[in-house]
Design an enzyme around this catalytic site. Structure first.
Site, PDB file in Angstrom:
ATOM      1  N   TRP A 362      -7.588   7.685  -5.421  1.00 29.19           N
ATOM      2  CA  TRP A 362      -7.546   6.648  -4.392  1.00 29.19           C
ATOM      3  C   TRP A 362      -6.770   7.121  -3.167  1.00 29.19           C
ATOM      4  O   TRP A 362      -7.116   6.802  -2.036  1.00 29.19           O
ATOM      5  CB  TRP A 362      -6.892   5.378  -4.938  1.00 29.19           C
ATOM      6  CG  TRP A 362      -6.818   4.254  -3.947  1.00 29.19           C
ATOM      7  CD1 TRP A 362      -7.762   3.299  -3.703  1.00 29.19           C
ATOM      8  CD2 TRP A 362      -5.731   3.968  -3.052  1.00 29.19           C
ATOM      9  NE1 TRP A 362      -7.346   2.439  -2.716  1.00 29.19           N
ATOM     10  CE2 TRP A 362      -6.106   2.826  -2.296  1.00 29.19           C
ATOM     11  CE3 TRP A 362      -4.499   4.554  -2.810  1.00 29.19           C
ATOM     12  CZ2 TRP A 362      -5.265   2.278  -1.324  1.00 29.19           C
ATOM     13  CZ3 TRP A 362      -3.672   4.003  -1.833  1.00 29.19           C
ATOM     14  CH2 TRP A 362      -4.048   2.881  -1.110  1.00 29.19           C
ATOM     15  N   HIS A 363      -5.732   7.922  -3.396  1.00 25.50           N
ATOM     16  CA  HIS A 363      -4.861   8.328  -2.298  1.00 25.50           C
ATOM     17  C   HIS A 363      -5.471   9.389  -1.396  1.00 25.50           C
ATOM     18  O   HIS A 363      -4.990   9.579  -0.268  1.00 25.50           O
ATOM     19  CB  HIS A 363      -3.516   8.814  -2.837  1.00 25.50           C
ATOM     20  CG  HIS A 363      -2.581   7.706  -3.197  1.00 25.50           C
ATOM     21  ND1 HIS A 363      -2.618   7.082  -4.421  1.00 25.50           N
ATOM     22  CD2 HIS A 363      -1.609   7.084  -2.480  1.00 25.50           C
ATOM     23  CE1 HIS A 363      -1.694   6.130  -4.451  1.00 25.50           C
ATOM     24  NE2 HIS A 363      -1.073   6.117  -3.287  1.00 25.50           N
ATOM     25  N   GLY A 364      -6.493  10.076  -1.824  1.00 24.86           N
ATOM     26  CA  GLY A 364      -7.092  11.037  -0.916  1.00 24.86           C
ATOM     27  C   GLY A 364      -8.002  12.040  -1.579  1.00 24.86           C
ATOM     28  O   GLY A 364      -7.978  12.222  -2.807  1.00 24.86           O
TER      29      GLY A 364
END
Length: 507
Positions: A362-364
């Protein structure tokens, strides 16, 4: 010239890039350039455009005594939010509006057919559409790059620009349809109400991720009052000070060390510490400003941070850090998988693996985020299965913060090799000296902000407030004067155009 580009105020960065030589320009990572351009055009809360132009106009329009009806107030917020997003994303605003309309229609379909196959099908379509959109704009280029690397192909990687805040508004859109399916909030037949929920500018580009069941009733009925408004101003100023005074200044240390070659063990630790402080006050400050802005317009959002660096276990850290993301994954992924109430330990491990892999992704779109998620999966699995942190005593806090700092190094590094090299330097496995002039320079120039950040990691003010009578006029006046003074000092930093990065533009 590269140093000028990195340190220049973002409102001027586009002009600076125009005058950079091709040789220097080619040395700047493309993701940095894309991020600079976004920051140069976007209207973040810690900008003069937002503070002195956008927010006053929206407040005046919202509290216009001629139009007191809730539909008008909601319309003001919707138009303002669309303008806010379009300011930085003139093209991708259409993507957000498309997401709103699709999820509104799917919400109606789910509500109409709740409990039967058509309802489940509509819910499935919603998940596929939202995850598919997120994949295309955030992960497709990364996926194609890895396919080329693995199979020695030459597929066009497309280099799609990441829309600001797509991870946040996509998760909120999914929350709406899922909550309607579960009966946690009435379906919105008016698409404008869905538009307000998904696009509301305080939480649009960086959260907190507002759950639909939290805000459903407030969209249709809320009553603003003076106490709520002043509390909102108070929270906004606190968040602004955190972001501008602490996060922006320690960011100079973090970026200066991480974006150059580490020259000593102490420099490596100093950079890691600075980034640990930066990401807390950058994100928690922005979340606090969002909560304060919500209050100004009559909305109550849930808290997103609760002094995470006082935690005595990694499990506790994640109950205090980015609470809205943690509860989203808990309620929409972990619990549906069975959570911890499963008969076999292997199933519990699988559930944790899924959640933390997804949290990292989700973060990247970078392997560093995947490794970071798996890093926490391993730690949390060990903690849950053994409960050993209860036996650490006073060492529990040191243990937690050591792992958190290591995690942030992985999170911040541009790739896995860089993260590994940085960690080796931190723990003295390289050939670097213990300290050098770089470390001494940053300590002598930024020690005040580093120490201030460390102090503010602890709930000292909250403890004092609980021990004294905060209703006394003396307390109110003194605390108000101090906060206003800090806020005005922070404003001068913004007006001067000092370093003003924002980490969560990446997400």
């Amino acid at each position: 010239m590269i140093d000028i580009v990195y340190a220049n105020a973002y409102k001027e960065v586009i002009e600076v890039l125009k005058h950079v030589s091709k040789e220097d320009y080619d040395k700047i990572p493309q993701d940095k350039i894309n991020l600079f351009k976004k920051r140069g055009y976007s209207m973040v809360f810690s900008s003069t455009t937002f503070l002195f132009l956008f927010l006053p106009i929206v407040l005046i329009a919202y509290y216009n005594p001629i139009f007191k009806s809730l539909p008008f107030k909601n319309a003001v917020l919707i138009v303002s939010s669309i303008f806010f997003y379009a300011w930085g994303e003139p093209v991708y605003v259409l993507l957000m509006l498309g997401s709103i309309l699709v999820n509104w229609a799917l919400g109606l379909a789910v509500d109409k057919n709740r409990g039967n196959k058509k309802g489940r099908a509509a819910l499935t379509v919603s998940v596929i559409v939202n995850i598919g959109m997120l994949f295309v704009f955030k992960y497709l280029t990364f996926t194609l790059e890895n396919i080329n690397l693995l199979f020695h192909t030459s597929l066009d990687t497309l280099n799609i620009t990441l829309p600001i805040g797509i991870s946040f508004f996509t998760f909120q859109a999914m929350s709406y349809v899922i909550d309607v399916y579960r009966g946690n909030g009435e379906v919105q037949k008016n698409p404008c109400n869905v538009a307000l929920y998904i696009s509301f500018f305080p939480q649009l580009i960086a959260g907190p991720i507002v759950r639909y069941q939290t805000i459903a009733d407030q969209i249709k009925e809320r009553h603003e009052n003076f106490d709520q408004f002043t509390d909102g101003v108070y929270r906004f100023m606190i968040g602004f000070v955190k972001k501008v005074l602490i996060a922006n200044n320690v960011a100079i240390v973090a970026d200066g060390i991480f974006d150059s070659e580490v020259s000593s063990v102490s420099s490596a630790w100093l950079g890691a510490l600075a980034y640990t402080l930066q990401i807390l006050f950058d994100f928690s400050g922005y979340s606090e400003m969002a909560i304060g802005l919500g209050k100004m317009f009559g909305f109550e959002f849930l808290e997103n941070f609760d002094y995470p660096y006082v935690s005595k276990s990694v499990s506790e850290f994640w109950r205090r850090w980015h609470i809205s993301l943690g509860t989203w994954f808990r309620d929409y992924v972990y619990f549906p998988l069975g959570g911890s109430r499963v008969k076999k330990k292997s199933r519990l491990i699988f559930n944790l693996f899924v959640v933390w892999t997804l949290t990292g992704i989700w973060h990247g779109a970078n392997w560093t985020f995947v490794i970071w998620g798996l890093f926490y999966f391993v730690i949390l699995t060990i903690e849950k299965l053994t409960g050993f942190t209860k036996k650490l005593g006073a060492f529990s806090h040191v243990y937690t913060m050591l792992l958190v700092i290591i995690g942030w190094v992985i999170f911040r590094a541009k790739d896995i090799a860089s993260a590994w090299e940085y960690l080796k330097n931190m723990f003295g496995f390289g050939s670097l000296p213990l300290y050098d002039s770089t470390a001494l320079f940053y300590i002598s120039n930024y020690s005040f902000f580093l120490v201030l950040g460390i102090i503010c990691c602890f709930p000292i003010i909250r403890t004092l407030k609980n021990k004294i009578n905060t209703n006394k006029p003396v307390y109110t006046v003194v605390s108000g004067i101090v906060l206003v003074a800090l806020f005005l000092i922070s404003v001068t930093y913004i007006i001067k155009g000092t370093y003003n990065p924002f980490i969560y533009f990446n997400f």
